[in-house]
Enzyme design. Structure first.
Site, mmCIF file in Angstrom:
data_model
loop_
_atom_site.group_PDB
_atom_site.id
_atom_site.type_symbol
_atom_site.label_atom_id
_atom_site.label_comp_id
_atom_site.label_asym_id
_atom_site.label_seq_id
_atom_site.Cartn_x
_atom_site.Cartn_y
_atom_site.Cartn_z
ATOM 1 N N TYR B 177 14.272 1.242 16.898
ATOM 2 C CA TYR B 177 15.690 1.179 17.229
ATOM 3 C C TYR B 177 16.186 2.290 18.121
ATOM 4 O O TYR B 177 17.323 2.265 18.568
ATOM 5 C CB TYR B 177 16.537 1.095 15.959
ATOM 6 C CG TYR B 177 16.924 -0.322 15.757
ATOM 7 C CD1 TYR B 177 17.924 -0.891 16.541
ATOM 8 C CD2 TYR B 177 16.239 -1.122 14.878
ATOM 9 C CE1 TYR B 177 18.234 -2.215 16.419
ATOM 10 C CE2 TYR B 177 16.551 -2.447 14.751
ATOM 11 C CZ TYR B 177 17.559 -2.991 15.523
ATOM 12 O OH TYR B 177 17.861 -4.295 15.398
ATOM 13 N N GLU B 263 -2.841 -6.268 -8.684
ATOM 14 C CA GLU B 263 -2.416 -6.932 -7.447
ATOM 15 C C GLU B 263 -0.953 -7.327 -7.482
ATOM 16 O O GLU B 263 -0.224 -7.133 -6.528
ATOM 17 C CB GLU B 263 -3.285 -8.179 -7.191
ATOM 18 C CG GLU B 263 -2.821 -8.983 -5.971
ATOM 19 C CD GLU B 263 -3.672 -10.218 -5.703
ATOM 20 O OE1 GLU B 263 -4.757 -10.328 -6.305
ATOM 21 O OE2 GLU B 263 -3.244 -11.065 -4.894
ATOM 22 N N ASP B 315 -6.139 -11.475 -8.489
ATOM 23 C CA ASP B 315 -6.330 -12.913 -8.632
ATOM 24 C C ASP B 315 -7.784 -13.270 -8.351
ATOM 25 O O ASP B 315 -8.453 -12.613 -7.553
ATOM 26 C CB ASP B 315 -5.452 -13.661 -7.627
ATOM 27 C CG ASP B 315 -3.981 -13.591 -7.990
ATOM 28 O OD1 ASP B 315 -3.664 -13.258 -9.149
ATOM 29 O OD2 ASP B 315 -3.142 -13.870 -7.111
#
Lengths: 434, 434
Positions: B177, B263, B315
């Site tokens: 920015y 996770e 997972d």
């Protein structure tokens, strides 16, 4: 941007006494920053904030918030309330008993489920939020179009019953994973969960189903969380993660004069690293973008228990205003829970469309609005909660006219600490909130 | 899932002594949970963990980690190091001086910028991570194809120089920015920022440019952050937000026996609410999905300073393994910084493909792998860091063969607290990590 441009410090509609630069202690040597010479001593700014604080304390102590009953709407509108786990259990048992009676009476297994569609929503100006009307429909097991939803409803009711017995909290994702083959995708279990919250008259957090945590808080706030005492002035620069389950939070104490609600993570970081709350006693909170339920509940709790004014720092674009409206008036998707989730009377501190010229934000840091942005802006102008605030309407009209937007970070063009050293102190000094 | 199925508790390749159910104190009455009767008393499990801990302490104390120099690779590979702000300033001044000399000598304004393309990356098995080779290219102002990147490079160098003088931290978004019209989109300033990190030989966090904070930590860890003492056992159930700027973090102390790297946010919440770290002394940390730089630096710092073993709960799908590999071996995008960002020797605790049958995860909670999943899995089998761990190869092959995946939350099908009350304790008891 040129050095020359940066050094310009044109006066901007000031009180006459603030035109003379005054000496003040400050960590920065950046005297060339535009408008920095307009700042009065911090003590002067703080005393303005004290007035804002006192007004908030007295208005919130005096007025009990209006309810649907006060307005004679309790029979035509529907709201949910915070319930303790045993009340939720009873409500579930009542619903199942009613369904069983319906079977015994030969009318088949069914629930009466409130409609959450937008045609069943209404903005109540006295409450300044969207509430749900009382239309509902029958969800039956013997009807092909509703059999799946009925099955999902029963399955979720059983799971929530179990959660309330154990008094543990899970996410919507956990719920989904208890029966992937039935729910198919999380959107389906999430939608029925909202139906159940409505149907039982209990908030979703009462059902012990919480959203992922996303928000952080830092500054002059002490509270207890699950028995631990959390002092948010001693949370380093990262701050404290706002817990997903608000019922673990209690005993809020604060010597802050206001709450600074920040849209973006980057601005929050700047404020936290500069320990802005030490210079101006405040609590700084952000949901890092779109407000999540946990942050909304946390803000509501702070405002209610501490009776503090809330000042908001958001991007100057329709999306920033939309985020503000979610905090203030609720999202349409959860309008049945608006009384618990909304924080009325948030003041729009900045970045406002009029600030772009007022603070000489360089052209290259402004962005052109897309057609979609303009459309969103125009839609907001039609919303009741915008219409009732003249200042907001004027700002929005200006945004749509100029077709320019700017993010909070646009202030970085004057230096990364311009936000904390000049822009915000000046805003507070001039009481420039609407 | 039927009650009958839930009550089944078939033995699973146990040590003979663990077949007899033993009495143990526990908060839950859910004696019907599968495999719960296999659990030994917590003290027995903790003593197994003590051995793991002792092994880690001695191995990490004995062996100084290998460096590129040890392997004779320092001239052909390139790495960045943590530098203090004054060293970064000097490096920037040197780079600009070299460019000025180049102009004076008639060769035009240019920088030599290391290539970060995958063809310039190499996996070094001895280090167990990806590093960058020494190919570089000339980025000149007088060349049409590089003039934009050269301009962006100079602009960013000037901004970083300013950050190091003030010693404040900003995000990549803040940097973007400061000059939207030049950078056009954040991808461009981000990419050049990585180039600069490489070019100067300093890590990106040394440049005082930090990522958004995303991670949270809870459990047996005390540290200081910007002078504040943070006790992560007293952070309620939400935990402490991991700060974006690791150089504010110091004085880590812990009586934990291991770090549990999680996770997903939902599993983290379950562990935090159940105060798993009180039952088994550990530190629980999550980046809520794809690891961000702040969490990777924090994990690395914990592992290095506290010399703790790291056990991972992800997972059972190729994506979970990929996340593990980012923590362990780094991402290709930032291979030049792999020595600072990676935590070697993370042990894969679960959910592993073999757990699906071993723990009788119901069929409806397993998900079929998509073609893309299978492809990703096969690609992982070709990766060097997978190949070197036989156990991982076997698990991945099983995943691809069965074409089944499952998230951590699949364990919720046995009850929401199955994860903390049975699955994890049993995993720890059987030292079932690879």
């Amino acid at each position: 941007m040129s050095e020359k441009k940066r050094r310009r410090a044109d006066p901007v509609a000031p009180g006459p006494s603030s035109r003379q630069p005054k000496p003040r202690a400050g960590p920065s040597s950046a005297s060339a920053l535009p408008f920095k010479n307009r700042l009065k001593p911090d003590a002067t700014i703080v005393s303005a904030l004290r007035q804002l604080y006192a007004a908030e304390q007295s208005s919130m102590s005096a007025a009990r918030p209006l309810t649907l009953t006060d307005l004679g709407l309790s029979s035509t509108c529907r709201e949910v309330a915070d319930c303790d786990p045993s009340a939720v259990r009873l409500a579930i048992e009542d619903a199942i008993l009613a369904a069983a009676h319906s079977v015994l009476e030969g009318r088949g297994f069914s629930f009466s489920v409130p409609s959450r569609s937008s045609s069943n929503q209404i903005y109540v100006p006295e409450l300044d939020r969207i509430v749900l009307r009382d239309k509902s429909s029958t969800r039956g097991f013997s009807n092909l179009s509703t059999v799946r939803k009925t099955t999902i409803t029963v399955r979720l009711l059983a799971l929530i019953h179990q959660l309330c017995i154990k008094n543990i909290h899970v996410t919507k994702r956990d719920l989904f994973y208890t029966d992937v083959k039935l729910f198919q995708d999380q959107g389906q279990s999430d939608a029925v969960l909202d139906d159940i919250s409505c149907m039982l008259g209990c908030t979703r957090s009462s059902l012990n189903v919480v959203a992922s945590e996303k928000g952080v808080v830092v500054g002059r706030l002490v509270f207890t969380e699950g028995g631990d005492r959390i002092d948010c002035t001693k949370m380093g620069v990262g701050g404290k993660a706002i817990p997903p389950n608000i019922d673990h939070v209690g005993n809020m104490e604060s010597d802050a004069l206001f709450i600074l609600l920040v849209e973006k993570d980057a601005a929050y970081m700047r404020l936290a690293e500069d320990r802005f709350y030490n210079r101006f006693p405040c609590i700084i909170v952000t949901a890092k973008g779109q407000p999540d339920v946990a942050t909304r509940l946390f803000l509501k709790k702070m405002k209610t228990e501490l009776k503090l004014p809330v000042l908001a720092l958001v991007d100057s674009d329709p999306y920033g205003l939309k985020i503000l409206s979610v905090y203030m008036c609720g999202s349409k998707n959860m309008s049945y829970d608006s009384s618990n989730l909304t924080t009325p009377d948030i003041k729009w501190l900045g970045i406002r469309p009029s600030d772009l010229d007022k603070y000489k934000i360089p052209e290259q840091c402004r962005l052109p609005m897309t057609e979609q942005d303009v459309k969103t802006g125009k839609d907001l102008l039609e919303e009741d909660f915008v219409k009732k605030n003249e200042g907001w309407v004027r700002e929005l009209e200006l945004m749509i006219k100029t077709k320019q937007k700017a993010e909070i970070q646009a202030l970085s063009s004057f230096g990364f600490q311009y936000l904390t050293e000049v822009y915000l102190p000046l805003k507070l000094q001039e009481e420039d909130w609407i």
